[in-house]
Design a protein around this motif. Structure first.
Motif, PDB file in Angstrom:
ATOM      1  N   ARG A  94       0.821  -1.217   0.000  1.00  0.00           N
ATOM      2  CA  ARG A  94       0.000   0.000   0.000  1.00  0.00           C
ATOM      3  C   ARG A  94       0.856   1.269   0.000  1.00  0.00           C
ATOM      4  O   ARG A  94       0.431   2.305  -0.508  1.00  0.00           O
ATOM      5  N   ARG A  95       2.047   1.185   0.557  1.00  0.00           N
ATOM      6  CA  ARG A  95       2.939   2.348   0.537  1.00  0.00           C
ATOM      7  C   ARG A  95       3.394   2.688  -0.870  1.00  0.00           C
ATOM      8  O   ARG A  95       3.769   3.829  -1.144  1.00  0.00           O
ATOM      9  N   LYS A  96       3.350   1.693  -1.779  1.00  0.00           N
ATOM     10  CA  LYS A  96       3.865   1.911  -3.121  1.00  0.00           C
ATOM     11  C   LYS A  96       2.761   2.106  -4.164  1.00  0.00           C
ATOM     12  O   LYS A  96       2.908   2.918  -5.075  1.00  0.00           O
ATOM     13  N   ILE A  97       1.674   1.351  -4.041  1.00  0.00           N
ATOM     14  CA  ILE A  97       0.622   1.381  -5.064  1.00  0.00           C
ATOM     15  C   ILE A  97      -0.739   1.259  -4.382  1.00  0.00           C
ATOM     16  O   ILE A  97      -0.897   0.459  -3.454  1.00  0.00           O
ATOM     17  N   PRO A  98      -1.729   2.041  -4.808  1.00  0.00           N
ATOM     18  CA  PRO A  98      -3.079   1.902  -4.232  1.00  0.00           C
ATOM     19  C   PRO A  98      -3.688   0.531  -4.593  1.00  0.00           C
ATOM     20  O   PRO A  98      -3.425  -0.012  -5.661  1.00  0.00           O
ATOM     21  N   PHE A  99      -4.495   0.018  -3.689  1.00  0.00           N
ATOM     22  CA  PHE A  99      -5.060  -1.315  -3.887  1.00  0.00           C
ATOM     23  C   PHE A  99      -6.013  -1.383  -5.079  1.00  0.00           C
ATOM     24  O   PHE A  99      -6.190  -2.443  -5.661  1.00  0.00           O
TER      25      PHE A  99
END
Length: 167
Positions: A101-106
């Motif tokens: 989640r820190r890198k890409i939205p779910f």
């Protein structure tokens, strides 16, 4: 072979289980490092993130469901918890989802919505089964079993429809 036998065999080798479960957030951390910083670079890795989400969530959801079952229906004491089988998959799932989640939205991860719908369905089934277990409705009714099954399926569909309308 029963499920108890499988759990006993896995509990006999906790180091192997720990390595398998620890590898998922480790790979997620490495993918976060390798995937780049721009949205175009990150979106290329969305299928890798989807595989990581499923590798983390399937054992995690199973562990959550197992814990709910053991504590609500079997009335297992918290002191008898198997940490390797009941806690470690949940920690792996939470850690992996946090890293991803820190890198890409779910919502950019393919199939993530299906996974949350599956979790909702499991929660609804467990809630209904717990309600039936507490009220002992199956022991006092003279309704044929097929009507109970049809009502159960209809209730699941209603819960699923209501959940999709809420969110």
């Amino acid at each position: 072979m029963t499920l108890r036998d499988v759990f006993a065999a896995i509990s006999g080798q906790p180091a192997l289980l720990f390595l398998l479960l620890a590898s998922v957030p480790t790979v997620a951390f490495l993918v976060n490092l390798w995937s780049g910083d721009t949205a175009e670079e990150i979106i290329k890795w969305k299928y890798v993130y989807a595989v990581l989400v499923y590798l983390a969530c399937i054992p995690g959801i199973f562990a959550v469901t197992l814990n709910i079952y053991l504590f609500l229906f079997e009335r297992q004491s918290i002191w008898d918890m198997n940490l390797a089988l009941q806690v470690l998959p949940i920690l792996t799932m939470v850690g992996t989802l946090f890293l991803i989640r820190r890198k890409i939205p779910f919502n950019y991860i393919p199939g993530f919505g299906k996974l949350s719908s599956f979790l909702t369905l499991i929660a609804a089934v467990m809630g209904i089964l717990w309600f039936i277990d507490r009220t002992r409705i199956y022991a006092i009714t003279y309704v044929p079993f097929t009507y109970i099954v049809v009502g159960f399926i209809a209730l699941l569909l209603i819960i699923r429809f209501a959940w999709s309308r809420i969110f």
